[in-house]
Design an enzyme around this catalytic site. Structure first.
Site, mmCIF file in Angstrom:
data_model
loop_
_atom_site.group_PDB
_atom_site.id
_atom_site.type_symbol
_atom_site.label_atom_id
_atom_site.label_comp_id
_atom_site.label_asym_id
_atom_site.label_seq_id
_atom_site.Cartn_x
_atom_site.Cartn_y
_atom_site.Cartn_z
ATOM 1 N N ASP A 67 0.220 -5.239 -3.229
ATOM 2 C CA ASP A 67 -0.579 -5.980 -2.250
ATOM 3 C C ASP A 67 -1.648 -5.120 -1.590
ATOM 4 O O ASP A 67 -2.356 -5.594 -0.698
ATOM 5 C CB ASP A 67 0.319 -6.646 -1.199
ATOM 6 C CG ASP A 67 1.112 -5.657 -0.367
ATOM 7 O OD1 ASP A 67 1.448 -4.576 -0.880
ATOM 8 O OD2 ASP A 67 1.408 -5.965 0.803
ATOM 9 N N HIS A 68 -1.806 -3.881 -2.052
ATOM 10 C CA HIS A 68 -2.889 -3.016 -1.571
ATOM 11 C C HIS A 68 -3.826 -2.570 -2.689
ATOM 12 O O HIS A 68 -4.852 -1.945 -2.397
ATOM 13 C CB HIS A 68 -2.309 -1.801 -0.841
ATOM 14 C CG HIS A 68 -1.625 -2.170 0.440
ATOM 15 N ND1 HIS A 68 -2.199 -2.017 1.677
ATOM 16 C CD2 HIS A 68 -0.410 -2.734 0.662
ATOM 17 C CE1 HIS A 68 -1.363 -2.465 2.617
ATOM 18 N NE2 HIS A 68 -0.271 -2.903 2.014
ATOM 19 N N HIS A 82 -1.751 3.381 -0.526
ATOM 20 C CA HIS A 82 -0.484 3.563 -1.238
ATOM 21 C C HIS A 82 -0.418 2.604 -2.413
ATOM 22 O O HIS A 82 -1.276 1.725 -2.569
ATOM 23 C CB HIS A 82 0.713 3.417 -0.297
ATOM 24 C CG HIS A 82 0.919 2.070 0.309
ATOM 25 N ND1 HIS A 82 0.037 1.499 1.207
ATOM 26 C CD2 HIS A 82 1.918 1.153 0.168
ATOM 27 C CE1 HIS A 82 0.479 0.325 1.593
ATOM 28 N NE2 HIS A 82 1.621 0.078 0.962
ATOM 29 N N HIS A 119 -1.262 -5.454 7.892
ATOM 30 C CA HIS A 119 -0.675 -6.798 7.831
ATOM 31 C C HIS A 119 -0.712 -7.477 9.194
ATOM 32 O O HIS A 119 -0.704 -6.813 10.232
ATOM 33 C CB HIS A 119 0.782 -6.731 7.372
ATOM 34 C CG HIS A 119 0.962 -6.337 5.949
ATOM 35 N ND1 HIS A 119 0.985 -7.250 4.924
ATOM 36 C CD2 HIS A 119 1.122 -5.114 5.379
ATOM 37 C CE1 HIS A 119 1.167 -6.606 3.768
ATOM 38 N NE2 HIS A 119 1.253 -5.311 4.028
ATOM 39 N N ASP A 157 0.525 0.552 6.005
ATOM 40 C CA ASP A 157 1.912 0.173 6.280
ATOM 41 C C ASP A 157 2.723 1.334 6.855
ATOM 42 O O ASP A 157 3.948 1.381 6.697
ATOM 43 C CB ASP A 157 2.572 -0.351 5.003
ATOM 44 C CG ASP A 157 1.926 -1.625 4.504
ATOM 45 O OD1 ASP A 157 0.976 -2.113 5.148
ATOM 46 O OD2 ASP A 157 2.353 -2.130 3.448
ATOM 47 N N HIS A 171 7.102 4.667 4.419
ATOM 48 C CA HIS A 171 7.101 3.377 3.733
ATOM 49 C C HIS A 171 7.110 3.620 2.225
ATOM 50 O O HIS A 171 7.887 3.015 1.490
ATOM 51 C CB HIS A 171 5.863 2.601 4.162
ATOM 52 C CG HIS A 171 5.717 1.246 3.554
ATOM 53 N ND1 HIS A 171 6.580 0.215 3.808
ATOM 54 C CD2 HIS A 171 4.779 0.751 2.703
ATOM 55 C CE1 HIS A 171 6.189 -0.864 3.153
ATOM 56 N NE2 HIS A 171 5.098 -0.561 2.460
ATOM 57 N N HIS A 183 1.574 0.111 -3.513
ATOM 58 C CA HIS A 183 2.106 -1.251 -3.566
ATOM 59 C C HIS A 183 1.038 -2.250 -4.016
ATOM 60 O O HIS A 183 -0.129 -2.152 -3.631
ATOM 61 C CB HIS A 183 2.677 -1.653 -2.219
ATOM 62 C CG HIS A 183 4.010 -1.037 -1.939
ATOM 63 N ND1 HIS A 183 4.571 -0.997 -0.676
ATOM 64 C CD2 HIS A 183 4.917 -0.417 -2.757
ATOM 65 C CE1 HIS A 183 5.746 -0.388 -0.729
ATOM 66 N NE2 HIS A 183 5.974 -0.030 -1.982
#
Length: 256
Positions: free
Chosen positions: A60-61, A56, A172, A134, A115, A58
């Protein structure tokens, strides 16, 4: 064909996953939180990096992708066709329900929106592995930033339909906090109490609690158990439908 899967901690609490096929020497990566630890993990093993599969959009990915492209020219990046405008440049766009090959392994694409809309999971049946980022997480699920409760519940049910021995690689290290919350929902769940104790012991030793098995999640993860009568009784929601129960659990976790 043997497939090695390596969990690589990144950033503060992210995980990324390297998949290496021993027969062909090919290596893929699920998500790219940051480049440096991934480059180092590959260097230590003498592995190349051929592909990255993004779950996805975001940051942090995906924020490690530029550094990985610099380190591994010719890297092929895969992600959701429906979300291509929000993702880094893709070399291969995929659709839920489709599949693609990796070193002789079939990689199946699953829509796990909730998410985010357009969030994908990648399932490798012959390796008994699903990379869920996530969506389904160890003892939890992602916050509903873009989808609603019904969307996420339907996504979790798709994942719950996989074989129980599927290993769930989520994005995570949230498991200890998730366990503490889960015990407020089902304090009488013996499997949950046992798992919570094991999670606390693992974290005290500095060990990751990801991955987990789907069977474990079904037995202990409250977000997968919203359809069960014992869960509805625990919440005094015996007459509520599954989505309403899931929404209540998610709302309680958001306030926890």
């Amino acid at each position: 064909m043997p497939l090695q899967i390596v969990t690589v901690p990144c950033r503060t609490d992210n995980y990324a996953f390297l998949l290496h096929d021993d027969d062909t020497g090919a290596t893929a990566l699920v998500d790219a939180p940051e480049a440096a630890p991934l480059v180092e993990a590959l260097r230590q093993r003498g592995w190349p990096l051929d592909e990255v599969w993004i779950t996805h959009h975001h940051g942090d990915h995906v924020e490690g992708l530029p550094g990985l492209r610099d380190a591994f020219p010719g890297l092929r990046v895969t992600g959701a066709a429906s979300d291509a405008k929000r993702l880094p440049p893709l070399d291969r766009q995929v659709e839920p329900g489709g599949s693609f090959p990796f070193a002789g392994h079939d990689v199946r694409v699953i829509d796990v929106s909730g998410h985010t809309i357009g969030h994908l999971a990648y399932h490798l049946p012959d390796a008994r592995a699903a990379f869920t980022a996530d969506s389904l997480m160890a003892l939890g699920c992602g916050r509903l930033f873009e989808g609603d409760a019904a969307t996420m519940w339907n996504s979790l049910r798709r994942l719950a339909a996989l074989p129980d021995d599927t290993v769930i690689y989520s994005g995570h290290e949230y498991t200890a906090a998730n366990a503490r919350f889960a015990l407020t929902i089902e304090p009488g769940n013996d499997a949950l109490r046992d798992r919570a104790a094991r999670v606390e012991a693992a974290r005290a030793r500095g060990e990751p609690t990801v991955p987990s098995t789907l069977a474990e999640e079904k037995a202990t993860n409250p977000f997968l158990r919203a359809h069960l009568l014992e869960m509805k009784r625990s919440l005094d929601m015996q007459r509520s439908d599954d989505v309403a129960v899931f929404a209540e659990i998610r709302a309680r976790k958001d306030r926890f």
